[in-house]
Design a protein around this motif. Structure first.
Motif, PDB file in Angstrom:
ATOM      1  N   GLY A 149       0.803  -1.217   0.000  1.00 29.37           N
ATOM      2  CA  GLY A 149       0.000   0.000   0.000  1.00 29.37           C
ATOM      3  C   GLY A 149       0.830   1.258   0.000  1.00 29.37           C
ATOM      4  O   GLY A 149       0.425   2.262   0.562  1.00 29.37           O
ATOM      5  N   GLY A 150       2.015   1.209  -0.568  1.00 27.48           N
ATOM      6  CA  GLY A 150       2.891   2.369  -0.621  1.00 27.48           C
ATOM      7  C   GLY A 150       3.829   2.494   0.565  1.00 27.48           C
ATOM      8  O   GLY A 150       4.649   3.408   0.599  1.00 27.48           O
ATOM      9  N   SER A 151       3.744   1.602   1.548  1.00 28.78           N
ATOM     10  CA  SER A 151       4.608   1.661   2.728  1.00 28.78           C
ATOM     11  C   SER A 151       5.718   0.623   2.625  1.00 28.78           C
ATOM     12  O   SER A 151       5.526  -0.457   2.063  1.00 28.78           O
ATOM     13  N   ARG A 152       6.868   0.958   3.182  1.00 28.46           N
ATOM     14  CA  ARG A 152       7.979   0.018   3.253  1.00 28.46           C
ATOM     15  C   ARG A 152       7.590  -1.111   4.215  1.00 28.46           C
ATOM     16  O   ARG A 152       6.865  -0.888   5.179  1.00 28.46           O
ATOM     17  N   VAL A 153       8.119  -2.309   3.968  1.00 31.11           N
ATOM     18  CA  VAL A 153       7.770  -3.483   4.785  1.00 31.11           C
ATOM     19  C   VAL A 153       9.030  -4.076   5.397  1.00 31.11           C
ATOM     20  O   VAL A 153      10.060  -4.206   4.724  1.00 31.11           O
ATOM     21  N   TRP A 154       8.918  -4.457   6.656  1.00 31.23           N
ATOM     22  CA  TRP A 154      10.003  -5.085   7.412  1.00 31.23           C
ATOM     23  C   TRP A 154       9.420  -6.282   8.134  1.00 31.23           C
ATOM     24  O   TRP A 154       8.312  -6.213   8.659  1.00 31.23           O
ATOM     25  N   VAL A 155      10.152  -7.386   8.187  1.00 29.15           N
ATOM     26  CA  VAL A 155       9.698  -8.575   8.921  1.00 29.15           C
ATOM     27  C   VAL A 155      10.585  -8.767  10.146  1.00 29.15           C
ATOM     28  O   VAL A 155      11.816  -8.782  10.041  1.00 29.15           O
ATOM     29  N   LEU A 156       9.923  -8.874  11.293  1.00 27.64           N
ATOM     30  CA  LEU A 156      10.583  -9.093  12.574  1.00 27.64           C
ATOM     31  C   LEU A 156      10.274 -10.499  13.084  1.00 27.64           C
ATOM     32  O   LEU A 156       9.275 -11.102  12.685  1.00 27.64           O
TER      33      LEU A 156
END
Length: 193
Positions: A149-156
């Motif tokens: 949705g236009g946001s950066r993604v990070w997986v924790l």
């Protein structure tokens, strides 16, 4: 700080399939995304509330909050530029009770929230749920190449006490990596593709 009473067995049994309201606001720095609420969280109305869950300590150790917050203080998060939602809204005793179809459908709902609220980053806490729900079977921890949705993604890592692969210190270090990335890339999220 307002605490809540410890849920009884009856409270926990009645919490199955309940949902929790999101802690969300427009333009957050990071929207943390749990897999789904556990029964303890559903019974208390607080995200990551089960004793032994390491989300709140990791948030503090990672540099996101100036002190360790209690789950009852979750409403302070937007003041720090942070929010919480879940991939799947319904509570369950364990995340492995969710189906792949629920996770995939949950990501579609999550994408709508992200487009509406436009956080700079979306941080999914749980690589297995990310792999299934986002249809990325080889994903690893850290920054993901595809935005949501236009946001950066990070997986924790999953902060559940059941995740024995990570100590409170290593979880804090993982959260600190995201915190460093957030600080290194200030400003609005990139334009939606």
């Amino acid at each position: 700080m307002a605490r809540y009473p410890r849920p009884t067995r009856e409270d926990l049994a009645a919490a199955g399939d309940r949902t929790l309201p999101d802690v969300i606001a427009p333009g957050l720095d990071v929207l943390f995304v749990g897999i789904n609420p556990g029964l303890w969280s559903a019974a208390t109305g607080r995200h990551f509330a089960r004793p032994g869950n390491r989300f709140w300590p990791a948030l503090h150790l990672g540099g996101f909050t100036p002190r360790l917050l209690h789950p009852s203080e979750q409403d302070l998060l937007p003041g720090y530029g942070l929010g919480i939602t879940n991939v799947v809204a319904r509570a369950s005793a364990r995340a492995d009770e969710l189906t792949a179809a629920e996770l995939v459908a949950g990501v579609r709902i999550l994408a709508g929230k992200v487009e509406r609220y436009r956080p700079r980053w979306v941080a999914v806490v749980g690589v297995t749920a990310y792999r299934i729900g986002f249809l990325r079977p080889k994903a690893t921890f850290g920054r993901q190449p595809e935005p949501l949705g236009g946001s950066r993604v990070w997986v924790l890592p999953n902060p559940s006490g059941l995740n024995a692969h990570f100590t409170p210190e290593t979880l804090g270090a993982a959260f600190a990596e995201l915190h460093a990335a957030v600080r290194a890339e200030p400003g609005a999220p990139p334009a939606a593709p």
